[in-house]
Structures are given as C-alpha cells and as structure tokens.
Scaffold this motif. Structure first.
Motif, PDB file in Angstrom:
ATOM      1  N   ILE A 102       0.840  -1.205   0.000  1.00 34.25           N
ATOM      2  CA  ILE A 102       0.000   0.000   0.000  1.00 34.25           C
ATOM      3  C   ILE A 102       0.872   1.251   0.000  1.00 34.25           C
ATOM      4  CG2 ILE A 102      -1.629   1.343   1.410  1.00 34.25           C
ATOM      5  CD1 ILE A 102      -2.872  -1.380   2.248  1.00 34.25           C
ATOM      6  N   VAL A 103       1.947   1.242   0.795  1.00 38.40           N
ATOM      7  CA  VAL A 103       2.863   2.385   0.853  1.00 38.40           C
ATOM      8  C   VAL A 103       3.558   2.578  -0.493  1.00 38.40           C
ATOM      9  CG1 VAL A 103       5.031   3.232   1.885  1.00 38.40           C
ATOM     10  CG2 VAL A 103       3.209   2.336   3.349  1.00 38.40           C
ATOM     11  N   ALA A 104       4.001   1.485  -1.095  1.00 33.68           N
ATOM     12  CA  ALA A 104       4.666   1.577  -2.407  1.00 33.68           C
ATOM     13  C   ALA A 104       3.723   2.148  -3.458  1.00 33.68           C
ATOM     14  CB  ALA A 104       5.174   0.204  -2.829  1.00 33.68           C
ATOM     15  N   ALA A 105       2.465   1.706  -3.448  1.00 33.29           N
ATOM     16  CA  ALA A 105       1.477   2.225  -4.397  1.00 33.29           C
ATOM     17  C   ALA A 105       1.229   3.716  -4.157  1.00 33.29           C
ATOM     18  CB  ALA A 105       0.168   1.450  -4.274  1.00 33.29           C
ATOM     19  N   ALA A 106       1.166   4.124  -2.896  1.00 29.95           N
ATOM     20  CA  ALA A 106       0.947   5.532  -2.564  1.00 29.95           C
ATOM     21  C   ALA A 106       2.142   6.386  -2.983  1.00 29.95           C
ATOM     22  CB  ALA A 106       0.681   5.689  -1.077  1.00 29.95           C
ATOM     23  N   LEU A 107       3.352   5.842  -2.830  1.00 26.40           N
ATOM     24  CA  LEU A 107       4.548   6.565  -3.261  1.00 26.40           C
ATOM     25  C   LEU A 107       4.526   6.781  -4.772  1.00 26.40           C
ATOM     26  CD1 LEU A 107       7.344   4.897  -1.105  1.00 26.40           C
ATOM     27  CD2 LEU A 107       6.734   7.306  -1.093  1.00 26.40           C
ATOM     28  N   ALA A 108       4.147   5.745  -5.503  1.00 22.53           N
ATOM     29  CA  ALA A 108       4.076   5.850  -6.956  1.00 22.53           C
ATOM     30  C   ALA A 108       2.991   6.841  -7.374  1.00 22.53           C
ATOM     31  CB  ALA A 108       3.804   4.478  -7.568  1.00 22.53           C
ATOM     32  N   THR A 114      11.025  13.123  -1.563  1.00 26.35           N
ATOM     33  CA  THR A 114      11.777  13.592  -0.396  1.00 26.35           C
ATOM     34  C   THR A 114      10.948  13.432   0.876  1.00 26.35           C
ATOM     35  OG1 THR A 114      10.941  15.850  -0.580  1.00 26.35           O
ATOM     36  CG2 THR A 114      12.938  15.331  -1.819  1.00 26.35           C
ATOM     37  N   PRO A 115      11.635  13.372   2.017  1.00 23.46           N
ATOM     38  CA  PRO A 115      10.899  13.255   3.293  1.00 23.46           C
ATOM     39  C   PRO A 115       9.938  14.426   3.538  1.00 23.46           C
ATOM     40  CG  PRO A 115      13.190  12.677   3.625  1.00 23.46           C
ATOM     41  CD  PRO A 115      13.080  13.191   2.221  1.00 23.46           C
ATOM     42  N   ALA A 116      10.196  15.574   2.913  1.00 19.93           N
ATOM     43  CA  ALA A 116       9.316  16.732   3.076  1.00 19.93           C
ATOM     44  C   ALA A 116       7.927  16.469   2.479  1.00 19.93           C
ATOM     45  CB  ALA A 116       9.942  17.958   2.441  1.00 19.93           C
ATOM     46  N   GLU A 117       7.841  15.530   1.552  1.00 18.33           N
ATOM     47  CA  GLU A 117       6.563  15.208   0.888  1.00 18.33           C
ATOM     48  C   GLU A 117       5.831  14.042   1.569  1.00 18.33           C
ATOM     49  OE1 GLU A 117       7.260  16.120  -3.726  1.00 18.33           O
ATOM     50  OE2 GLU A 117       8.743  14.742  -2.871  1.00 18.33           O
ATOM     51  N   MET A 118       6.269  13.702   2.776  1.00 21.29           N
ATOM     52  CA  MET A 118       5.697  12.574   3.506  1.00 21.29           C
ATOM     53  C   MET A 118       4.190  12.740   3.742  1.00 21.29           C
ATOM     54  SD  MET A 118       7.214  11.108   7.008  1.00 21.29           S
ATOM     55  CE  MET A 118       6.230  10.123   8.082  1.00 21.29           C
ATOM     56  N   GLY A 119       3.743  13.958   3.958  1.00 20.28           N
ATOM     57  CA  GLY A 119       2.326  14.230   4.215  1.00 20.28           C
ATOM     58  C   GLY A 119       1.430  13.778   3.080  1.00 20.28           C
ATOM     59  N   LYS A 120       1.892  13.971   1.846  1.00 17.88           N
ATOM     60  CA  LYS A 120       1.106  13.539   0.677  1.00 17.88           C
ATOM     61  C   LYS A 120       0.903  12.026   0.695  1.00 17.88           C
ATOM     62  CE  LYS A 120       3.008  17.029  -2.494  1.00 17.88           C
ATOM     63  NZ  LYS A 120       3.850  17.192  -3.693  1.00 17.88           N
ATOM     64  N   VAL A 121       1.972  11.319   1.009  1.00 21.52           N
ATOM     65  CA  VAL A 121       1.929   9.856   1.008  1.00 21.52           C
ATOM     66  C   VAL A 121       1.028   9.357   2.144  1.00 21.52           C
ATOM     67  CG1 VAL A 121       3.304   7.738   1.166  1.00 21.52           C
ATOM     68  CG2 VAL A 121       4.250   9.758   0.018  1.00 21.52           C
ATOM     69  N   ILE A 122       1.192   9.921   3.330  1.00 20.09           N
ATOM     70  CA  ILE A 122       0.378   9.508   4.480  1.00 20.09           C
ATOM     71  C   ILE A 122      -1.102   9.773   4.200  1.00 20.09           C
ATOM     72  CG2 ILE A 122      -0.143   9.994   6.911  1.00 20.09           C
ATOM     73  CD1 ILE A 122       2.387   8.373   6.623  1.00 20.09           C
ATOM     74  N   LYS A 143       8.755   7.110   5.974  1.00 18.06           N
ATOM     75  CA  LYS A 143       9.946   7.943   6.171  1.00 18.06           C
ATOM     76  C   LYS A 143      11.197   7.203   5.692  1.00 18.06           C
ATOM     77  CE  LYS A 143      10.406  10.925   9.620  1.00 18.06           C
ATOM     78  NZ  LYS A 143      10.483  11.434  10.997  1.00 18.06           N
ATOM     79  N   ALA A 144      11.292   5.921   6.004  1.00 19.75           N
ATOM     80  CA  ALA A 144      12.445   5.126   5.589  1.00 19.75           C
ATOM     81  C   ALA A 144      12.518   5.039   4.059  1.00 19.75           C
ATOM     82  CB  ALA A 144      12.367   3.741   6.193  1.00 19.75           C
ATOM     83  N   LYS A 145      11.360   4.805   3.427  1.00 17.86           N
ATOM     84  CA  LYS A 145      11.353   4.695   1.952  1.00 17.86           C
ATOM     85  C   LYS A 145      11.737   6.026   1.293  1.00 17.86           C
ATOM     86  CE  LYS A 145       8.705   0.691   1.181  1.00 17.86           C
ATOM     87  NZ  LYS A 145       9.218  -0.393   0.398  1.00 17.86           N
ATOM     88  N   LEU A 146      11.236   7.136   1.852  1.00 19.83           N
ATOM     89  CA  LEU A 146      11.553   8.445   1.269  1.00 19.83           C
ATOM     90  C   LEU A 146      13.002   8.848   1.534  1.00 19.83           C
ATOM     91  CD1 LEU A 146       8.275  10.437   1.999  1.00 19.83           C
ATOM     92  CD2 LEU A 146       9.108   9.658  -0.214  1.00 19.83           C
ATOM     93  N   SER A 147      13.531   8.468   2.670  1.00 16.82           N
ATOM     94  CA  SER A 147      14.923   8.794   2.982  1.00 16.82           C
ATOM     95  C   SER A 147      15.878   7.975   2.116  1.00 16.82           C
ATOM     96  CB  SER A 147      15.236   8.513   4.459  1.00 16.82           C
ATOM     97  OG  SER A 147      14.453   9.334   5.271  1.00 16.82           O
ATOM     98  N   GLY A 148      15.485   6.725   1.865  1.00 17.38           N
ATOM     99  CA  GLY A 148      16.328   5.838   1.073  1.00 17.38           C
ATOM    100  C   GLY A 148      16.184   6.073  -0.429  1.00 17.38           C
ATOM    101  N   ALA A 149      15.122   6.785  -0.851  1.00 16.74           N
ATOM    102  CA  ALA A 149      14.868   6.988  -2.282  1.00 16.74           C
ATOM    103  C   ALA A 149      15.808   7.965  -2.901  1.00 16.74           C
ATOM    104  CB  ALA A 149      13.420   7.476  -2.479  1.00 16.74           C
TER     105      ALA A 149
END
Length: 149
Positions: A102-108, A114-122, A143-149
């Motif tokens: 679900i998180v991967a789909a939301a990221l796509a 960037t971690p600053a865009e975490m709110g959109k994903v959540i 946060k981990a996925k955005l930091s590692g991206a």
C-alpha cells in the motif's frame, strides 16, 4: 451485525456470565462511544466505532508503559486485559507485506521523492489502512522509503 450491536450483545453476555473485568472494559468502550455521539451529535457507524477503539487502545498502551515504569504491575495487568478486550473488536490487521505494498502504491501515485513530501503519502495511505495497521509504524516505513529513495 454492526459493531455497536456486537459490543452491546457482548456486554449482555458478560453481565450474564458475571465477568466483572470484561464487563467494566466493555462499559468503558460503550461510554466512550456514547460520549463521541453526544459531543459530535452523530450516530457512529462501524468506522467511527473503530476510531474510538483505536483511541482507547492508544491510551491503554501509553498507560501500560507508564505503569510498568512506575513498577505498578497490578495496574499494568488491568490495562493489558482491557487492551485484549478492545482488540477483539478491531478489524483484521494487515500483514507487513500488505502495508508495504500500500505504501509503495501511494509513493508511486503521489510521486513523492523527499521526506518533506511525507504528508502527501500519508494522506493516501491512511484511508486504506485505518484501523488495520499502526499508523506509527506506517509513518516510520514511509519515512524510511523516502529517505532511502
């Protein structure tokens, strides 16, 4: 059967069986549901009831941590029993793999990098996992996925 009706039936069953601890926990839940209905002047549906239960579970977990830190195992055990009773009314939890998907789909979908865009994903993830996953863990994963991206 709606969740409210099931809780009400379980309260009657606990009364008949003279399960005082279980009855007390269910009555606390009924009181919290009634309070929310009165405060917001609405009739709670199943999603609203799950929201109330989530809030109560979070309170109980915080209390358990405080009681254990203060070496009050008797109070911590009482709170743990309430957590057990309340957890029975929560929907089936999602597995870690399902949450990651679900998180991967939301990221796509959001295109966040960037971690600053975490709110959109959540904002995209929360409606899909509400009541079925710990949002604290979901937040850490995002946060981990955005930091590692």
């Amino acid at each position: 059967m709606s969740l409210k009706l099931r809780i009400n039936e379980d309260m009657k069953t606990a009364m008949k069986a003279r399960e005082t601890a279980r009855l007390a926990a269910i009555r606390l839940l009924m009181a919290a549901m009634k309070q929310k209905e009165v405060d917001e002047r609405i009739a709670l549906d199943d999603a609203g009831v799950v929201g109330v239960i989530e809030k109560m579970l979070k309170q109980r977990k915080d209390s358990i941590a405080q009681f254990e830190a203060a070496k009050r195992q008797d109070l911590a055990d009482a709170e743990k029993f309430e957590v057990e009773v309340l957890s029975a009314y929560m929907p089936q939890a999602l597995s870690t793999a399902e949450v990651e998907a679900i998180v991967a789909a939301a990221l796509a979908e959001s295109g966040a990098k960037t971690p600053a865009e975490m709110g959109k994903v959540i904002a995209l993830v929360k409606p899909k996992v509400a009541g079925r996953a710990d949002m604290g863990e979901v937040s850490k994963l995002v946060k981990a996925k955005l930091s590692g991206a």
